[in-house]
Write a protein that holds these residues in place. Sequence first.
Motif, short mmCIF file in Angstrom:
data_model
loop_
_atom_site.label_atom_id
_atom_site.label_comp_id
_atom_site.label_asym_id
_atom_site.label_seq_id
_atom_site.Cartn_x
_atom_site.Cartn_y
_atom_site.Cartn_z
N THR A 157 36.33 43.54 48.20
CA THR A 157 35.64 42.49 47.47
C THR A 157 36.67 41.39 47.22
N ARG A 158 36.34 40.18 47.68
CA ARG A 158 37.30 39.07 47.58
C ARG A 158 36.68 37.93 46.78
N THR A 159 37.38 37.50 45.76
CA THR A 159 36.96 36.30 45.03
C THR A 159 37.44 35.07 45.78
N HIS A 160 36.89 33.94 45.45
CA HIS A 160 37.29 32.65 46.04
C HIS A 160 37.15 32.64 47.56
N SER A 209 33.08 31.93 46.62
CA SER A 209 32.24 32.97 46.03
C SER A 209 32.93 34.32 46.07
N ARG A 210 32.45 35.22 45.25
CA ARG A 210 32.97 36.59 45.22
C ARG A 210 32.13 37.41 46.22
N GLN A 266 26.77 39.70 48.21
CA GLN A 266 27.23 39.23 46.91
C GLN A 266 26.63 40.14 45.86
#
Length: 824
Positions: free
Chosen positions: A619-622, A642-643, A676
């Motif tokens: 899971t990656r933010t930005h 987005s995350r 998401q």
Amino acid sequence: MTPPPPSPWSRRTFLAATGGTALAAGLAETGTASAAPVAQAPAATEADDAFAALRAKWRTLILGEGFSPTAEPFRSKLATLGTQATGLRATMAPAAGSLWPGLGYADPSPDTDQESYGYSARMNDSFTRLSTMAQAYAQPGTGVTGDPALRDAVITGLDHLCSDVYSADAAPFGNWWNFQIGSPQALLDTAVLLRDQLSAEQLATYCRSVDRFLPDSAVAKYTGTSTGANRVDLCRGIILRGVVGDSAAKITLGRDALSPVFPYVTSGDGFYADGSFVQHTDVPYIGGYGAVLHDGLGRLFALLRDSTWQVDDPGSQLFLDTVEKAIAPFIYNGLMMDNVSSRGISRGLTEADAFQLPQDDHTRAHSVMASVVLVGRGASAEERARWNSMVKGWLQRDSYGPALRNPKLSLVNTALLQKLADDDTVKASPEPAEHRTFHNMDRATHRRRDWGASVSMASARIAHYEFGNGEHARGYHTGSGWLSWWGGDHGLAQYSDTFWPTVDPYRLPGVTVSKKLLPDGFGGDWGNPKPDTTWVGGTTDGEFGTTGQHLRGIDSTMTARKSWFWLDDSIVCLGAGITSADGAAVETVIDNRNLGASGTAALTLNGIPQPAAQGWSTTRTHTRWAHIQGHAGYVFPQAGGSRISALREERTGAWKDINAGSSPAPFTRRYLTLWQDHGTDPRDASYAYILMPGAGELRTAARALDPLWLRILANTSRQHGIRVPSLGFTGINFWASGTVGTVTADAPVSVQIRERRDGTATVSVADPSRSVKSLTLTWKRPVASVLSKAPAVTGARTGSALTLTFGDLSGSYGATHRVRVRTA
């Protein structure tokens, strides 16, 4: 499955039971393949015999014509047909309650619907097996062509069924379809093929059986099970009953009973003016019942053409128009989009599948393509030319499952398509660049030269999904904004390669769903669960489109507003107001790509390569952009990105998991999923992403780095709106009245504006909720004049702004109303 034991019947027994009738004219008594180079239908016995002429025509429509039995793919198909027939003859063993061991049709539990359905289906299967045997007898090159033992076995089988279960004094049980459509069709087809070998008494017996279960009253009213595709099938049975039994009255009745099928409907089953096709009241079904209707009408038109009973109803042109209005938009490069095939997408391998080739979106399209060619023979020269070019393009571009290599495609349809493929005077046409909104069945299609896409929605009018006969057990989220897409030379196997039994049913591409667990077949047989939302649909100028869905989850408190803006190289996807109280996580699935049994596809997030190991997740933010090699690019335009979560996994399933009548053999497929996560019980969550089918990594990165390409004007539970200046495009879904950018609407409508380089603009407006009694729409843009306007427009004021007033839109069923203006 263990095969039934061989039949103890000898050839002598068969001959004694049937009277040892003579061979059909023109067939070799040795049972070997015909020496004739081309398959021919025998001529009518009397030139002036209208019934014999119809039988000769129908024989050709069953067997095909114009092909060489020694050339491929016909040689292999004919040999396979012969092998099937030989095996069926060897295992046939007539007994009380069955014609084949293991295929008993005696119904011991008439009060148990599911068991009764199964028993009546076995009766129908028995008739179908006899039809297969009759075709092997009549076709050249099967190895059993003209074999008297095979012929006698077929006749004995007909006599047995028409005395043991399908007799004039028997009672129906189980599924009505098997008694009124499936069995009489197979029986009458077989009777046509063996007509000259049957006695007058036998023909009379068969006709009495058909009259018992398919009476004239079956088409007396256009209602219930006598509508749409079912009506065409019922008419086919009655017409063929007349053809077999020399009854002009039956043929006339069946022909005239077709007329209610032609007019467009405004509710329930049938074709709609916008090209929608619905069966079972609220299920989009162009790829299923719609295909059956097309095939049935095409054959009946061909049968009756130039006869005393030719179909001359002026309404028949409306049916011809559906080829381009309803069929073509859902066929892309030789596949039929799954979102109009309902339960059909769960029909994979059966336990006895001879070819080990499941039905899929490609094989479903093949027979439809052939029916378009057949129907075209009765259309105008211009229509026929367009349709043949269209079908030839599909034939040439299908790189995954070419029709002419489909062993399950009938000889008739193979012959039709092979002839077209070999015709050098027909030039293939490319996929068109068009957008179509099917507001009467909650579907939209977007086709470009090198990719195509479609969205599947549900509303108070259209079911989330259909479950019945044990089929489609986990299709519950196919109406939750499922966004399917295909590339010109990639992605054609996405839904074809054992997708449905192996995919996570909660992670279909594009959907927003509560992860609340649902039981298989939720809603029960034919429950067809529908939400109570009405704002579902959109507007289009024919090239670009704006679509929205007020989504309520199936058996869930989850609600959301979802929008799709369909452009030249991409689809902009917005979602807002995502709220739930199920105590379960809610997700929006950006995509879920089927990589096949052992496929790999490189994934990059913000240009950084991600691991290729199965079971990997992150899971990656930005996240500003993502790219799946060989598939698509994804851009996340919200400030800061987005995350996004990603997962590689192998999933194992069997067709029997989603269809009770299918094979239990397991399959494993690899998936790469992007989604998401909105968390458990979110309140007013949102998302935004751009899907770029077929885009490379550089083009995806460039789009992400261009802040001027897209302006998100609104993404709330009240309005969604975007503007793409380089395309002159503005699209807005007003869930509630208000102002978005330069556009103000005082009612909940869908609005799209296209400004063109020639100084004109097209304003497109629709009322998806079918509730707007009046509308005032203002565009703050200088406009010099109105060039054309829809009848619904009651007033137009130009100048420093354009103000349009509309009358009652609620009765337009969500259709688009266009106004063309010249900007100042």
